[in-house]
Design a protein around this motif. Sequence first.
Motif, PDB file in Angstrom:
ATOM      1  N   ARG A  57       0.826  -1.217   0.000  1.00 10.60           N
ATOM      2  CA  ARG A  57       0.000   0.000   0.000  1.00 10.60           C
ATOM      3  C   ARG A  57       0.854   1.258   0.000  1.00 10.60           C
ATOM      4  NH1 ARG A  57      -2.048   4.192   0.156  1.00 10.60           N
ATOM      5  NH2 ARG A  57      -4.001   4.912   1.110  1.00 10.60           N
ATOM      6  N   SER A  58       2.072   1.173   0.555  1.00  9.15           N
ATOM      7  CA  SER A  58       2.879   2.370   0.791  1.00  9.15           C
ATOM      8  C   SER A  58       3.992   2.576  -0.223  1.00  9.15           C
ATOM      9  CB  SER A  58       3.480   2.310   2.206  1.00  9.15           C
ATOM     10  OG  SER A  58       2.483   2.056   3.186  1.00  9.15           O
ATOM     11  N   CYS A  59       4.241   1.608  -1.100  1.00 11.52           N
ATOM     12  CA  CYS A  59       5.383   1.721  -2.009  1.00 11.52           C
ATOM     13  C   CYS A  59       5.058   2.591  -3.219  1.00 11.52           C
ATOM     14  CB  CYS A  59       5.857   0.340  -2.453  1.00 11.52           C
ATOM     15  SG  CYS A  59       4.759  -0.494  -3.626  1.00 11.52           S
ATOM     16  N   ASP A  60       6.111   3.129  -3.830  1.00 11.59           N
ATOM     17  CA  ASP A  60       5.987   3.907  -5.055  1.00 11.59           C
ATOM     18  C   ASP A  60       6.318   3.074  -6.289  1.00 11.59           C
ATOM     19  OD1 ASP A  60       5.374   6.267  -3.624  1.00 11.59           O
ATOM     20  OD2 ASP A  60       7.512   6.637  -3.270  1.00 11.59           O
ATOM     21  N   SER A  61       7.103   2.013  -6.088  1.00  9.10           N
ATOM     22  CA  SER A  61       7.481   1.135  -7.199  1.00  9.10           C
ATOM     23  C   SER A  61       7.462  -0.305  -6.708  1.00  9.10           C
ATOM     24  CB  SER A  61       8.868   1.497  -7.736  1.00  9.10           C
ATOM     25  OG  SER A  61       9.211   0.687  -8.847  1.00  9.10           O
ATOM     26  N   PHE A  62       6.759  -1.154  -7.455  1.00 11.88           N
ATOM     27  CA  PHE A  62       6.590  -2.557  -7.088  1.00 11.88           C
ATOM     28  C   PHE A  62       7.028  -3.427  -8.250  1.00 11.88           C
ATOM     29  CE2 PHE A  62       3.634  -6.204  -7.681  1.00 11.88           C
ATOM     30  CZ  PHE A  62       4.037  -6.994  -6.612  1.00 11.88           C
ATOM     31  N   ALA A  63       7.867  -4.424  -7.973  1.00 12.37           N
ATOM     32  CA  ALA A  63       8.336  -5.345  -9.012  1.00 12.37           C
ATOM     33  C   ALA A  63       8.158  -6.777  -8.538  1.00 12.37           C
ATOM     34  CB  ALA A  63       9.805  -5.083  -9.346  1.00 12.37           C
ATOM     35  N   ALA A  64       7.795  -7.664  -9.461  1.00 14.71           N
ATOM     36  CA  ALA A  64       7.619  -9.078  -9.135  1.00 14.71           C
ATOM     37  C   ALA A  64       7.511  -9.871 -10.425  1.00 14.71           C
ATOM     38  CB  ALA A  64       6.374  -9.289  -8.280  1.00 14.71           C
ATOM     39  N   THR A  65       7.767 -11.169 -10.335  1.00 11.77           N
ATOM     40  CA  THR A  65       7.574 -12.037 -11.488  1.00 11.77           C
ATOM     41  C   THR A  65       6.083 -12.257 -11.716  1.00 11.77           C
ATOM     42  OG1 THR A  65       7.798 -13.998 -10.078  1.00 11.77           O
ATOM     43  CG2 THR A  65       9.779 -13.222 -11.219  1.00 11.77           C
ATOM     44  N   GLU A  66       5.708 -12.473 -12.973  1.00 15.78           N
ATOM     45  CA  GLU A  66       4.300 -12.621 -13.335  1.00 15.78           C
ATOM     46  C   GLU A  66       3.720 -13.890 -12.721  1.00 15.78           C
ATOM     47  OE1 GLU A  66       1.571 -12.015 -17.324  1.00 15.78           O
ATOM     48  OE2 GLU A  66       3.624 -12.761 -17.533  1.00 15.78           O
ATOM     49  N   GLY A  67       2.562 -13.743 -12.092  1.00 13.88           N
ATOM     50  CA  GLY A  67       1.913 -14.868 -11.432  1.00 13.88           C
ATOM     51  C   GLY A  67       1.317 -14.413 -10.112  1.00 13.88           C
ATOM     52  N   SER A  68       1.167 -15.344  -9.183  1.00  9.05           N
ATOM     53  CA  SER A  68       0.558 -15.029  -7.888  1.00  9.05           C
ATOM     54  C   SER A  68       1.191 -13.814  -7.226  1.00  9.05           C
ATOM     55  CB  SER A  68       0.663 -16.225  -6.940  1.00  9.05           C
ATOM     56  OG  SER A  68      -0.292 -17.212  -7.244  1.00  9.05           O
ATOM     57  N   VAL A  69       2.525 -13.749  -7.254  1.00 12.50           N
ATOM     58  CA  VAL A  69       3.207 -12.682  -6.531  1.00 12.50           C
ATOM     59  C   VAL A  69       2.971 -11.322  -7.188  1.00 12.50           C
ATOM     60  CG1 VAL A  69       5.416 -12.993  -7.723  1.00 12.50           C
ATOM     61  CG2 VAL A  69       5.372 -12.049  -5.397  1.00 12.50           C
ATOM     62  N   SER A  70       2.852 -11.278  -8.515  1.00 12.07           N
ATOM     63  CA  SER A  70       2.601  -9.987  -9.181  1.00 12.07           C
ATOM     64  C   SER A  70       1.148  -9.547  -9.039  1.00 12.07           C
ATOM     65  CB  SER A  70       2.978 -10.061 -10.665  1.00 12.07           C
ATOM     66  OG  SER A  70       2.149 -10.973 -11.367  1.00 12.07           O
ATOM     67  N   HIS A  71       0.237 -10.495  -8.730  1.00 15.63           N
ATOM     68  CA  HIS A  71      -1.155 -10.110  -8.510  1.00 15.63           C
ATOM     69  C   HIS A  71      -1.302  -9.222  -7.278  1.00 15.63           C
ATOM     70  CE1 HIS A  71      -1.693 -12.903 -11.614  1.00 15.63           C
ATOM     71  NE2 HIS A  71      -2.223 -13.916 -10.965  1.00 15.63           N
ATOM     72  N   ASN A  72      -0.265  -9.161  -6.443  1.00 12.66           N
ATOM     73  CA  ASN A  72      -0.283  -8.257  -5.293  1.00 12.66           C
ATOM     74  C   ASN A  72      -0.418  -6.798  -5.699  1.00 12.66           C
ATOM     75  OD1 ASN A  72       0.041  -9.897  -2.817  1.00 12.66           O
ATOM     76  ND2 ASN A  72       1.970 -10.535  -3.746  1.00 12.66           N
ATOM     77  N   MET A  73      -0.262  -6.534  -6.977  1.00 15.37           N
ATOM     78  CA  MET A  73      -0.481  -5.188  -7.494  1.00 15.37           C
ATOM     79  C   MET A  73      -1.870  -4.670  -7.124  1.00 15.37           C
ATOM     80  SD  MET A  73      -0.321  -3.889 -11.453  1.00 15.37           S
ATOM     81  CE  MET A  73       1.128  -4.860 -11.817  1.00 15.37           C
ATOM     82  N   LEU A  74      -2.803  -5.581  -6.854  1.00 16.78           N
ATOM     83  CA  LEU A  74      -4.150  -5.189  -6.455  1.00 16.78           C
ATOM     84  C   LEU A  74      -4.145  -4.269  -5.240  1.00 16.78           C
ATOM     85  CD1 LEU A  74      -5.849  -8.688  -6.835  1.00 16.78           C
ATOM     86  CD2 LEU A  74      -6.374  -6.669  -8.226  1.00 16.78           C
ATOM     87  N   PHE A  75      -3.079  -4.335  -4.435  1.00 17.50           N
ATOM     88  CA  PHE A  75      -3.037  -3.561  -3.195  1.00 17.50           C
ATOM     89  C   PHE A  75      -2.005  -2.434  -3.245  1.00 17.50           C
ATOM     90  CE2 PHE A  75      -4.110  -8.042  -2.130  1.00 17.50           C
ATOM     91  CZ  PHE A  75      -5.464  -7.834  -1.946  1.00 17.50           C
ATOM     92  N   VAL A  76      -1.542  -2.115  -4.456  1.00 19.84           N
ATOM     93  CA  VAL A  76      -0.599  -1.021  -4.662  1.00 19.84           C
ATOM     94  C   VAL A  76      -1.379   0.241  -5.026  1.00 19.84           C
ATOM     95  CG1 VAL A  76       1.308  -0.215  -6.119  1.00 19.84           C
ATOM     96  CG2 VAL A  76       1.276  -2.575  -5.306  1.00 19.84           C
ATOM     97  N   LYS A  77      -0.875   1.394  -4.623  1.00 22.44           N
ATOM     98  CA  LYS A  77      -1.611   2.646  -4.797  1.00 22.44           C
ATOM     99  C   LYS A  77      -1.648   3.106  -6.245  1.00 22.44           C
ATOM    100  CE  LYS A  77       2.423   5.500  -3.635  1.00 22.44           C
ATOM    101  NZ  LYS A  77       3.014   6.376  -2.604  1.00 22.44           N
TER     102      LYS A  77
END
Length: 362
Positions: A222-242
Amino acid sequence: MNQINIDYVDTIRNYWITDPMTRWACREDKLDVDVRRNCILLPTGEIKESNVNKGTLKGIYVGHLLSIWGHCITDNFRKLWFLKSAQCKQLKENGFLIYYTLHQHTNHLSDNYKELLQYLDIDASEFNQIDEDTNFEVLYVPGDSMDDEHHFYKEYKDLIDTIYNRIPYSDNTPKKVYFTRSRLNNGRDFGEKYVERVFQKMGYTIIYPEQLPLKEQLSILRSCDSFAATEGSVSHNMLFVKENAECIVIRKTRSCNGYQFTANSIRRFNIAYMDAHLSILNVFDNGFGPFFMYVNDNLVQFAKSKGLSIKKSFPFITFLNYLMHVIWYASRYRQKILLIGDFDFYWKRLKSDFIYLINRNE
């Protein structure tokens, strides 16, 4: 519409990313509830009509729930919108129970999923598992707020936004984060540690989600300005990025993950896709793996755009380990080893990388 950067995607299939994103939008159809009478609910989630009225139970079906994190925040939310409705609350007051089925190879809901439901004021203890054919007098079946093509409805976005708005913002968490899978040791991911080291040099804090409580993970996202992850379950966390954050989706196989398009579209992001893989062989399908990642030309160019000068590298031993696991999976599950689509393209790249490796070591 989101800004999508595909400068770091292999040109062979980059339109697979751009074409769907031009069509992705929240569906406006009205979701409804199907009332099924005298029916049988199977553990697979299938609902059959019953010619003989044997059921005395009344229930609300909330779906076929999985414990894999990516599905916890996508598929597992399909029917939950109904639980927030006045109709559902009234049904529950009259003695209706909420029933769910699980994947046949899973016998529990994950603790993280149960905790996530608390953000929606939903008590997972009310969910009752169906593990055998069960007769119902009446079964309420809410429509899916995400369809099989991974298009989503307003009701799905409302659930995600409710969680997002309840996550506390923190000034004390890192603003550039890379969520990695490199310590899972699952026999499927090879070489990600080399990719994450490059991101670390670019100022990213490496996050191992499995080592943190969910509440802390969500606060970081929620608090980050830049989020990186491999495509899949872990990148779906983008749902909680601002909104308006930078999101970098690192692809570890040729195919695209349809659920990721939903995550991309929930709110406005600046998204960059990057191919960092040479996963040339499959056992089951592109989504299962194993996957091989390394510091290739795409990552070199991406780092350069961020002011970091690096050289590409090819970890030969890691690549051999990847190939050995492909053979192991194939022999264990008696599956034929398959060539990745566009194999000729990636075979040429493999030969080029071998030549580069030999010349570099001379």
